[in-house]
Write a protein that holds these residues in place. Structure first.
Motif, short mmCIF file in Angstrom:
data_model
loop_
_atom_site.label_atom_id
_atom_site.label_comp_id
_atom_site.label_asym_id
_atom_site.label_seq_id
_atom_site.Cartn_x
_atom_site.Cartn_y
_atom_site.Cartn_z
N SER A 28 0.74 -1.08 -0.04
CA SER A 28 0.20 -0.07 0.12
C SER A 28 0.66 0.94 -0.21
O SER A 28 0.43 2.14 -0.52
N LEU A 29 1.69 1.57 0.63
CA LEU A 29 2.67 2.06 0.27
C LEU A 29 3.25 2.66 -0.69
O LEU A 29 3.50 3.67 -1.21
N GLY A 88 -4.07 1.61 -1.33
CA GLY A 88 -2.95 2.70 -1.78
C GLY A 88 -3.19 3.52 -3.05
O GLY A 88 -2.82 4.86 -2.61
N THR A 110 -5.95 5.82 -2.07
CA THR A 110 -5.01 6.99 -1.07
C THR A 110 -4.59 8.03 -1.47
O THR A 110 -4.66 8.88 -1.32
N ASN A 167 -0.39 4.89 5.65
CA ASN A 167 -0.95 5.13 4.43
C ASN A 167 -0.88 6.93 4.26
O ASN A 167 -0.19 7.39 3.32
#
Length: 268
Positions: free
Chosen positions: A82-83, A160, A163, A200
């Motif tokens: 996700s990062l 991710g 976001t 995140n």
């Protein structure tokens, strides 16, 4: 201070309460509050939303850490991909979305409107997830299945992207994934979700385009109120059944999504 500004700052407390109770939903409220009540540009609002939700979630996750209600292996499996995708989205996708997006029959969406429309569609998906009350999200661990780390990682990458582009923490996607594929009890899923959202969102904020001018005075006050709300939400979570609250919140999110779509597409 105008009535809308008072309503906007008051809503910051509700953002924190939502995160404290549900482990998500904060970003669903934050972006509309910033855009419609406080009249902040949607593109800048995505950055503000990342900071507000990230900081609030980080503070809220500390309480769950103390109670041992965070599964760190599942959180890492979700957070790492996700990062990566949130950085890619903020650095290499968001800046290159065209200022105008031609669709059909001469209809054109500007970049801010397109972001709000995309956000509204995500809200509708979130509302469906919460209202539907999927039985699988309410169950505890299932002993006949192992933790599905590949699916958790895939979901992490998708969250991710969400976001990074629209400034949404993605709690409404994270919690079902942690319950279904990591087999976590609801409260542990909420605590783990807050930690994932925090990383995140804060990484997404630091990866935002460098030309954005941040009003740190405003952002600090708004975030402090939201942090106060998450303490209240965490206390309320001890007395309110999360499943019932989730469904009520889902109907609210549905109404907000329909409102944003109507305003951006029909009354702009």
């Amino acid at each position: 201070m105008t009535t809308l500004q008072v309503a906007g700052f008051s809503s910051s407390i509700l953002i924190g309460i939502s995160l404290g109770l549900l482990g998500g939903g904060g970003s669903i409220l934050t972006l509309p509050v910033l855009v419609y009540l406080l009249h902040i540009n949607p593109i800048l609002s995505t950055a503000y939303s990342l900071f507000i939700v990230g900081t609030t979630s980080l503070v809220g996750s500390i309480n769950y850490m103390k109670q041992g209600l965070i599964n760190y292996s599942a959180a890492v499996a979700f957070a790492l991909p996700s990062l990566v995708t949130v950085i890619l989205a903020r650095q290499f996708m968001l800046p290159y979305i065209p200022a105008q997006l031609p669709l059909w029959a001469g209809f054109v969406l500007t970049k801010p409107v397109a972001l709000m429309v995309l956000f509204a569609l995500i809200m509708l998906a979130a509302a469906y997830s919460m209202i539907r009350e999927n039985k699988a999200v309410s169950v505890t661990e299932r002993e006949d299945k192992e933790t599905n780390f590949p699916v958790i990682a895939l979901e992490g990458g998708l969250v991710g992207l969400v976001t990074g582009i629209v400034g949404a923490g993605g709690g409404f996607l994270i919690i079902p994934t942690l319950v279904l594929f990591a087999r976590l009890p609801m409260k542990t899923a909420i605590g783990s979700s807050l930690l994932i959202i925090a990383f995140n969102s804060l990484v997404g904020f630091t990866s935002s385009p460098a030309d954005q001018v941040i009003d740190w005075g405003f952002l600090s006050v708004f975030t402090a109120l939201s942090v106060g709300g998450i303490f209240l939400g965490s206390q309320l979570a001890r007395y309110i059944a999360g499943q019932h609250l989730r469904k009520a919140f889902g109907w609210f999110v549905l109404g907000m999504g329909v409102f944003i779509l109507t305003k951006e597409l029909l009354f702009r």
